[in-house]
Enzyme design. Sequence first.
Site, PDB file in Angstrom:
ATOM      1  N   ARG A   1      -3.576   8.734  22.525  1.00 29.81           N
ATOM      2  CA  ARG A   1      -3.073   9.228  21.295  1.00 29.81           C
ATOM      3  C   ARG A   1      -3.633  10.362  20.868  1.00 29.81           C
ATOM      4  O   ARG A   1      -5.052  10.739  20.997  1.00 29.81           O
ATOM      5  CB  ARG A   1      -3.316   8.185  20.037  1.00 29.81           C
ATOM      6  CG  ARG A   1      -3.011   8.697  18.842  1.00 29.81           C
ATOM      7  CD  ARG A   1      -2.895   7.227  17.601  1.00 29.81           C
ATOM      8  NE  ARG A   1      -3.160   7.833  16.640  1.00 29.81           N
ATOM      9  CZ  ARG A   1      -1.962   8.513  15.943  1.00 29.81           C
ATOM     10  NH1 ARG A   1      -0.864   8.410  16.622  1.00 29.81           N
ATOM     11  NH2 ARG A   1      -2.092   9.102  14.645  1.00 29.81           N
TER      12      ARG A   1
ATOM     13  N   ILE B   1       0.858  -1.226  -0.084  1.00 24.43           N
ATOM     14  CA  ILE B   1       0.097   0.115  -0.216  1.00 24.43           C
ATOM     15  C   ILE B   1       0.825   1.260  -0.071  1.00 24.43           C
ATOM     16  O   ILE B   1       0.203   2.359  -0.235  1.00 24.43           O
ATOM     17  CB  ILE B   1      -1.018   0.017   0.913  1.00 24.43           C
ATOM     18  CG1 ILE B   1      -1.821  -1.368   1.246  1.00 24.43           C
ATOM     19  CG2 ILE B   1      -1.999   1.344   1.289  1.00 24.43           C
ATOM     20  CD1 ILE B   1      -2.587  -1.429  -0.084  1.00 24.43           C
TER      21      ILE B   1
ATOM     22  N   HIS C   1      -2.405  -4.573  11.278  1.00 20.04           N
ATOM     23  CA  HIS C   1      -2.676  -3.458  12.569  1.00 20.04           C
ATOM     24  C   HIS C   1      -2.079  -4.446  13.828  1.00 20.04           C
ATOM     25  O   HIS C   1      -1.978  -4.141  14.826  1.00 20.04           O
ATOM     26  CB  HIS C   1      -4.210  -3.142  12.816  1.00 20.04           C
ATOM     27  CG  HIS C   1      -4.849  -2.331  11.551  1.00 20.04           C
ATOM     28  ND1 HIS C   1      -5.151  -3.000  10.564  1.00 20.04           N
ATOM     29  CD2 HIS C   1      -4.602  -0.980  11.489  1.00 20.04           C
ATOM     30  CE1 HIS C   1      -5.564  -1.879   9.978  1.00 20.04           C
ATOM     31  NE2 HIS C   1      -5.339  -0.594  10.484  1.00 20.04           N
TER      32      HIS C   1
END
Length: 760
Positions: free
Chosen positions: A521, A437, A700
């Site tokens: 985050r 990707i 992930h």
Amino acid sequence: MLTQNLGYPRIGGQRQLKKASEQFWAGKINATDLHEVAQKIREENWQTQLEAGIDLIPCNDFSYYDQTLDTSILLGAVPQRYEAVQAQSDDELDLYFAMARGYQKNGLDITAMEMTKWLDTNYHYIVPEFKADQEFRMSGEKIFNEFKIAKQTLGQKAKPVILGPVSYLLLGKEKEEGFERADLIKNLVPVYIEIFNRLAALGAKWIQLDEPTLALDLTKKEKEAFEYAYRSIAEQVTGVKLLVATYFEALLDNTQLAVNLSVQALHIDLVRAPEQLDEVLALIPDQLILSLGVVDGRNVWKNDYEKSLSLINKAVEKLGADRVILAPSCSLLHSPIDLELETEIDPEIRNWMAFAKQKLHEVKELKQIFEGNNALLEANKAALASRRASQKVHKQVVKDRVSSITDADSTRTSAFPIRQEIQRERFNLPAFPTTTIGSFPQTDDIRQLRAKFKKGDLTIEQYEKSIEAATIESIRWQEEIGLDVLVHGEFERNDMVEYFGEQLDGFLFTKNGWVQSYGSRCVKPPVIYGDISRPKDMTVRWSTFAAAQTDKPMKGMLTGPVTILQWSFVRDDQPRDVTTNQIALAIHDEVLALEKANIGIIQIDEAAIREGLPLRKSKRAHYLAWAVRAFRITASGVQDRTQIHTHMCYSEFNDIIEHIAAMDADVITIETSRSQMELLQAFAHFEYPNEIGPGVYDIHSPRVPTTEEMTSLLKKAAGLLPAQNLWVNPDCGLKTRKWPETKAALENMVAAAQQAREEI
Ligand code: GLN
Ligand code: ZN
């Protein structure tokens, strides 16, 4: 006239909460230390709001991770799998973080709860889980403890905030068949009643219930749940006033329902939907107090006082000043904290901006202006006038170019079948071509390299030499394992939006403009302040360098206009689609530059196209039309022989598949592996005509998938779509992974493609 705030950022001006939480998770500080940091942030926030002159100041808007998770704990909605954690530890933080992040300790291995985006924001919440016989009971003490302390500091101004009962249910998820979560309202409401009576006994004057789902499309059952909940609460709660807060959309067909809930005040978002004021005022019953969300809680721009005043005046005319409250449009959680820290922004532009702290002052100033302070109004008008006229914002050539876009500018020369044939001949790829990707692992070395260069510790020659070396190494390695279409690895990029924002005119970057994304985050979105243009080539240097190292096709790698828009703070002085078209033209020019430099395959990532989907169904067609068109503008103008790819994450395509198809990318890569190709059903059903690379493994997680499992996913995909249209690739970019697992996984992936070629 009162002023209020709905919520304040809790990460701390220097991201203290992030740092403390991460230290706590790493075992470097203990719970007492963490609580101390948290208490300090809360005190500072309250002080800031007091000093700004806000009358109703939120408490319990603080959270160690997420306020929806806090609500689940408060209501005793703890999924069964966490009982083992409770058995092992009586520290409530252990249970709390286990639910947020999963738990792997002392022989236990328990998954975290699901996380998803909070409505249309980039903030993620922990999704409540419900079973058919779900029971609730008052469990947590946090809201009471925070209120008690807030009251010491704020007195009567302390206003506890809680997610309202209906939105709590609707934003959750059924984990079993056979019931609808709205049915649980009868079990849930008694607990809310108990909580509110206890808060009243502790001295609360107001309680804020967030009910953002009141601004969404609701079924009959869901509307009834609202009526039932608030009727019951009104009957059984005494001694405290209730305020229901809605935001991010207009009430529309729920207006009647909302204004007739048995509460004392209703908050509406007049930034997102100023037009709803008329209808609300027309239907509002006597006595209901209206809180006007006039200061934008989702963006970084100074309020237009004149515009806000006209809304305020209209409301006051009908209701009288004592039935009007002034407020930001939503919680300030979604704003960066303090503009005063941004000493490096061009002062002219800074004078047009406001962060959370400044927005509190805007609320108060609006009240002062309403009461006759003209000087404040004049200063605001001057700032806005300077923005309207500034040459930094307005570039006539850019505007002219956008307004002269025609349909031809968003259409490829030939239809897909013709392009496909020409491209097949040109690239001569095997069946099931393999690719990735874009990004490869961003190791510490690579990050340090960029940081040192930015600081000036490396010359440009030194820096580029090292990036070149990393790029060459990745290319050699891609060749060795036999990938068909290569990428350069994106080692020179910090982030897929920032990298382009830094090179385009019209963007600025903050030093400290952090916003919570989830847990610890935070993200620091770029700010789009002016008309966007592309002063020079952005990616040609690295793409052509990479292409020269190999005989295999090298994909050029760009970020699409909607994704750049979605992940930035955008202008509020022109429609989003105009800004998007400006970005689209800039990316279009880059596409042409790459083509001219002989890059035959160009990927334009539109990771966030789905994320921009409006909350209300009635508004989606309009959005999808301009979003898809913007993508097509970037991809058009190239020759038939140039192959355009796009990539999308967080996929869920059922309801938008025809629009995805309308993007007309030659190849699309999507995230599907975690759903075992289930997401491909939408494409199959639609008979999606173009080429497609359904991700065959989940990037992930560090787990290395076996060849067999990827082959079997490919077989599944080939059962759904024409095999000759299928590509083989991971789910997403690999920048968050480490090299060893990346290599192992991609080797297996190439082997899976080979197997597919033989067996399918
Ligand atoms: N090209 C980007 C990468 O590989 C795409 C990432 C994304 O879509 N989130 O990192
Ligand atoms: Zn992705």
